[in-house]
Design a protein around this motif. Structure first.
Motif, PDB file in Angstrom:
ATOM      1  N   LEU A 132       0.988  -1.082  -0.194  1.00  0.00           N
ATOM      2  CA  LEU A 132       0.146  -0.172   0.162  1.00  0.00           C
ATOM      3  C   LEU A 132       0.962   1.378   0.001  1.00  0.00           C
ATOM      4  CD1 LEU A 132      -3.177   0.593   0.127  1.00  0.00           C
ATOM      5  CD2 LEU A 132      -2.838   0.858   2.566  1.00  0.00           C
ATOM      6  N   LEU A 133       1.908   1.217   0.511  1.00  0.00           N
ATOM      7  CA  LEU A 133       2.578   2.402   1.089  1.00  0.00           C
ATOM      8  C   LEU A 133       3.502   2.716  -0.226  1.00  0.00           C
ATOM      9  CD1 LEU A 133       4.083   2.011   4.734  1.00  0.00           C
ATOM     10  CD2 LEU A 133       2.152   3.877   3.660  1.00  0.00           C
ATOM     11  N   ALA A 134       4.015   1.420  -0.716  1.00  0.00           N
ATOM     12  CA  ALA A 134       4.870   1.530  -1.939  1.00  0.00           C
ATOM     13  C   ALA A 134       4.287   1.973  -3.249  1.00  0.00           C
ATOM     14  CB  ALA A 134       5.592   0.109  -2.137  1.00  0.00           C
ATOM     15  N   GLY A 135       2.938   1.680  -3.410  1.00  0.00           N
ATOM     16  CA  GLY A 135       1.973   1.769  -4.751  1.00  0.00           C
ATOM     17  C   GLY A 135       1.504   3.405  -4.612  1.00  0.00           C
ATOM     18  N   ALA A 184       2.759  -8.106  -0.754  1.00  0.00           N
ATOM     19  CA  ALA A 184       3.288  -6.960  -1.125  1.00  0.00           C
ATOM     20  C   ALA A 184       3.065  -6.577  -2.744  1.00  0.00           C
ATOM     21  CB  ALA A 184       4.782  -6.567  -0.624  1.00  0.00           C
ATOM     22  N   ARG A 185       3.630  -7.516  -3.516  1.00  0.00           N
ATOM     23  CA  ARG A 185       3.466  -7.370  -4.684  1.00  0.00           C
ATOM     24  C   ARG A 185       2.076  -7.135  -5.522  1.00  0.00           C
ATOM     25  NH1 ARG A 185       7.511 -10.096  -8.376  1.00  0.00           N
ATOM     26  NH2 ARG A 185       9.578  -9.722  -7.574  1.00  0.00           N
ATOM     27  N   VAL A 186       1.292  -8.016  -4.846  1.00  0.00           N
ATOM     28  CA  VAL A 186      -0.284  -8.125  -5.256  1.00  0.00           C
ATOM     29  C   VAL A 186      -0.861  -6.810  -4.747  1.00  0.00           C
ATOM     30  CG1 VAL A 186      -2.483  -9.076  -4.954  1.00  0.00           C
ATOM     31  CG2 VAL A 186      -0.635 -10.621  -5.315  1.00  0.00           C
ATOM     32  N   THR A 187      -0.789  -6.338  -3.770  1.00  0.00           N
ATOM     33  CA  THR A 187      -1.313  -4.919  -3.206  1.00  0.00           C
ATOM     34  C   THR A 187      -0.703  -3.928  -3.950  1.00  0.00           C
ATOM     35  OG1 THR A 187      -1.576  -6.008  -0.928  1.00  0.00           O
ATOM     36  CG2 THR A 187      -1.742  -3.393  -1.076  1.00  0.00           C
ATOM     37  N   ARG A 188       0.745  -4.035  -4.295  1.00  0.00           N
ATOM     38  CA  ARG A 188       1.259  -2.662  -4.912  1.00  0.00           C
ATOM     39  C   ARG A 188       0.460  -2.702  -6.513  1.00  0.00           C
ATOM     40  NH1 ARG A 188       5.263  -2.302  -8.809  1.00  0.00           N
ATOM     41  NH2 ARG A 188       6.408  -0.477  -8.873  1.00  0.00           N
ATOM     42  N   ALA A 189       0.315  -3.986  -7.099  1.00  0.00           N
ATOM     43  CA  ALA A 189      -0.080  -3.698  -8.371  1.00  0.00           C
ATOM     44  C   ALA A 189      -1.654  -3.214  -8.290  1.00  0.00           C
ATOM     45  CB  ALA A 189      -0.239  -5.222  -8.957  1.00  0.00           C
ATOM     46  N   SER A 190      -2.270  -3.620  -7.484  1.00  0.00           N
ATOM     47  CA  SER A 190      -3.572  -2.970  -7.225  1.00  0.00           C
ATOM     48  C   SER A 190      -3.771  -1.484  -6.925  1.00  0.00           C
ATOM     49  CB  SER A 190      -4.440  -3.949  -6.132  1.00  0.00           C
ATOM     50  OG  SER A 190      -4.532  -5.224  -6.453  1.00  0.00           O
ATOM     51  N   VAL A 191      -2.928  -0.949  -6.195  1.00  0.00           N
ATOM     52  CA  VAL A 191      -2.821   0.324  -5.705  1.00  0.00           C
ATOM     53  C   VAL A 191      -2.556   1.260  -6.784  1.00  0.00           C
ATOM     54  CG1 VAL A 191      -1.673   2.247  -4.298  1.00  0.00           C
ATOM     55  CG2 VAL A 191      -2.557  -0.183  -3.252  1.00  0.00           C
ATOM     56  N   ASP A 251      -3.827  11.630   3.538  1.00  0.00           N
ATOM     57  CA  ASP A 251      -3.103  10.252   3.090  1.00  0.00           C
ATOM     58  C   ASP A 251      -3.770   9.201   3.574  1.00  0.00           C
ATOM     59  OD1 ASP A 251      -1.817  11.903   1.015  1.00  0.00           O
ATOM     60  OD2 ASP A 251       0.289  11.723   2.156  1.00  0.00           O
ATOM     61  N   LEU A 252      -4.027   9.371   5.141  1.00  0.00           N
ATOM     62  CA  LEU A 252      -4.445   8.412   5.787  1.00  0.00           C
ATOM     63  C   LEU A 252      -5.986   7.961   5.236  1.00  0.00           C
ATOM     64  CD1 LEU A 252      -4.170   6.245   7.884  1.00  0.00           C
ATOM     65  CD2 LEU A 252      -5.026   7.684   9.488  1.00  0.00           C
ATOM     66  N   ARG A 253      -6.790   9.075   5.030  1.00  0.00           N
ATOM     67  CA  ARG A 253      -8.070   8.851   4.774  1.00  0.00           C
ATOM     68  C   ARG A 253      -8.181   8.182   3.245  1.00  0.00           C
ATOM     69  NH1 ARG A 253     -13.068  10.406   6.080  1.00  0.00           N
ATOM     70  NH2 ARG A 253     -14.747  10.825   4.655  1.00  0.00           N
ATOM     71  N   ILE A 254      -7.185   8.635   2.684  1.00  0.00           N
ATOM     72  CA  ILE A 254      -7.511   8.346   1.078  1.00  0.00           C
ATOM     73  C   ILE A 254      -6.951   6.796   1.071  1.00  0.00           C
ATOM     74  CG2 ILE A 254      -6.340   8.505  -1.082  1.00  0.00           C
ATOM     75  CD1 ILE A 254      -5.968  11.560  -0.525  1.00  0.00           C
ATOM     76  N   LEU A 255      -5.945   6.451   1.831  1.00  0.00           N
ATOM     77  CA  LEU A 255      -5.654   4.990   1.649  1.00  0.00           C
ATOM     78  C   LEU A 255      -6.656   4.232   2.142  1.00  0.00           C
ATOM     79  CD1 LEU A 255      -1.849   5.466   2.733  1.00  0.00           C
ATOM     80  CD2 LEU A 255      -2.825   4.679   0.569  1.00  0.00           C
ATOM     81  N   THR A 256      -7.364   4.533   3.201  1.00  0.00           N
ATOM     82  CA  THR A 256      -8.448   3.511   3.915  1.00  0.00           C
ATOM     83  C   THR A 256      -9.723   3.714   3.471  1.00  0.00           C
ATOM     84  OG1 THR A 256      -8.596   5.411   5.769  1.00  0.00           O
ATOM     85  CG2 THR A 256      -6.830   3.696   6.428  1.00  0.00           C
ATOM     86  N   ARG A 257     -10.151   4.883   2.855  1.00  0.00           N
ATOM     87  CA  ARG A 257     -11.490   4.953   2.609  1.00  0.00           C
ATOM     88  C   ARG A 257     -11.717   4.800   1.128  1.00  0.00           C
ATOM     89  NH1 ARG A 257     -14.883   7.630   5.924  1.00  0.00           N
ATOM     90  NH2 ARG A 257     -16.497   7.181   4.566  1.00  0.00           N
ATOM     91  N   HIS A 258     -10.583   4.877   0.296  1.00  0.00           N
ATOM     92  CA  HIS A 258     -11.093   4.997  -1.327  1.00  0.00           C
ATOM     93  C   HIS A 258      -9.906   3.814  -1.956  1.00  0.00           C
ATOM     94  CE1 HIS A 258     -13.423   8.536  -0.959  1.00  0.00           C
ATOM     95  NE2 HIS A 258     -12.208   9.053  -0.226  1.00  0.00           N
ATOM     96  N   ILE A 259      -8.584   4.048  -1.563  1.00  0.00           N
ATOM     97  CA  ILE A 259      -7.757   3.244  -2.275  1.00  0.00           C
ATOM     98  C   ILE A 259      -7.760   1.561  -1.874  1.00  0.00           C
ATOM     99  CG2 ILE A 259      -5.298   2.374  -2.841  1.00  0.00           C
ATOM    100  CD1 ILE A 259      -4.750   5.518  -2.910  1.00  0.00           C
ATOM    101  N   LEU A 260      -7.697   1.408  -0.623  1.00  0.00           N
ATOM    102  CA  LEU A 260      -7.843  -0.194   0.045  1.00  0.00           C
ATOM    103  C   LEU A 260      -9.029  -0.913  -0.069  1.00  0.00           C
ATOM    104  CD1 LEU A 260      -6.139  -2.115   1.499  1.00  0.00           C
ATOM    105  CD2 LEU A 260      -7.093  -1.318   3.883  1.00  0.00           C
ATOM    106  N   PRO A 261     -10.091  -0.172  -0.056  1.00  0.00           N
ATOM    107  CA  PRO A 261     -11.303  -0.826  -0.453  1.00  0.00           C
ATOM    108  C   PRO A 261     -11.610  -1.289  -1.806  1.00  0.00           C
ATOM    109  CG  PRO A 261     -11.940   0.865   1.053  1.00  0.00           C
ATOM    110  CD  PRO A 261     -10.490   1.157   0.560  1.00  0.00           C
TER     111      PRO A 261
END
Length: 330
Positions: free
Chosen positions: A131-134, A187-194, A213-223
């Motif tokens: 998540l952080l890398a992507g 890590a690879r699968v998550t980065r590719a999705s992000v 950034d925390l809100r964007i990562l948790t509310r938009h990107i991760l789901p």
């Protein structure tokens, strides 16, 4: 002179929904929750449904193992040693007279616990790194992913053996070793999705209005990056159970007298010509569990992949019906 907007023909405010003159938008049903739609599509896949039910049964047996096991894991009866499968001992007995069925049931809790702990560790750590890398890219991406590449370069079993050589054998260390092995995969699968999600319009809109950034990562990107991670979790659980069995078979995982499917295979190896059931039933337990995890992962991939959802929706009644159920295109 500006007046009230003229309603389109057949779409006046007084026209009730569902009437002959109502517009198609007025007849759409409310959108269903995404998880309910996903479960509905998964239930239409008989292979994935059967695999999920079998896995649920295995998990229930593993959780309530003391209830289902008729004997203790190390309840020795020398006079009953090496008995073939019978009504009294459906899976037979081993060289110490211990009931194989009870040991397979009790071993399920050990094997599944190690598998879930290992995949849980890899899921949390690997997804966070990906998540952080992507999302941040640049030097963050370079540092984190090059470290993952170093771990990924080692053969999985050799890396697990190296970790166990440092930490020592045991169930807890086995879970840690397997978790470290599978962390680069998540890590690879998550980065590719992000990378495919971070430039979407809704992410840029959130960033433009000052969202953190925390809100964007948790509310938009991760789901929105979660579907491939969910599929990888199911597949990794299969290989984690297999890896635990392999390490226990080599004497580096679960230690006797604790029951484990891989350890039971190792113990039954010397009696394969005399008592085939010692290795057959633990091997079948591993085979069935790994197969069901893989079949469930294939079913989840078909359901969570938007292109596959479109094909499944078309086969179930067409794109129009799918749009009516979800409030929009899939």
């Amino acid at each position: 002179m500006t007046g009230a907007p003229v309603p389109e023909p057949g779409n006046s405010p007084d026209t009730p929904a569902g009437a002959p003159g109502a517009s198609p938008a007025a007849t759409l049903r409310p959108a269903r929750p995404r998880w309910r739609e996903t479960l509905g599509l998964l239930a239409r896949n008989p292979t994935a449904l059967v695999a999920a039910l079998v896995l649920l049964l295995i998990v229930v047996v593993a959780v309530f193992d003391d209830t289902f096991a008729t004997q203790g894991a190390n309840e020795i009866s020398v006079e009953d040693r090496l008995q073939s499968p019978s009504w009294e001992h459906p899976f037979g007995t081993d060289d110490l007279g211990r009931d194989i069925l009870s040991r397979v049931i009790l071993g399920a809790s050990v094997s599944l616990k190690v598998g879930f702990l290992a995949v849980g560790f890899a899921l949390v750590v690997g997804s966070l790194i990906g998540l952080l890398a992507g999302y941040y890219g640049r030097w963050v991406d370079d540092v984190l992913m090059r470290f993952m590449d170093v771990l990924f370069a080692f053969p999985a079993v050799l890396l697990a053996i190296a970790v166990l050589a440092v930490r020592g054998p045991g169930s807890g260390n086995t879970a840690l070793a397997i978790g470290i092995v599978y962390t680069p995969i998540f890590a690879r699968v998550t980065r590719a999705s992000v990378l495919g999600v971070r430039e979407e319009v809704y992410v840029r809109a959130s960033r433009s209005v000052g969202a953190s950034d925390l809100r964007i990562l948790t509310r938009h990107i991760l789901p929105n990056a979660a579907p491939p991670i969910i599929v990888q979790t199911s597949i990794s659980l299969a290989f984690a159970v297999l890896a635990e069995a392999a390490l226990s078979f080599l004497g580096l995982g679960t230690q006797p007298p604790n029951p484990s499917w891989g350890l039971m295979l190792a113990e039954g190896r010397g009696f394969i010509d005399l008592a085939w059931w010692l290795a057959f039933f633990p091997g079948m337990a591993i085979f069935l569990t790994v197969l069901c995890f893989n079949l469930l992962g294939d079913g989840l991939r078909d359901v969570l992949d938007p292109r596959q959802r479109t094909l499944m929706g078309s086969g179930a009644g067409g794109m129009a019906a799918g749009a009516a159920d979800t409030g929009g295109p899939s």
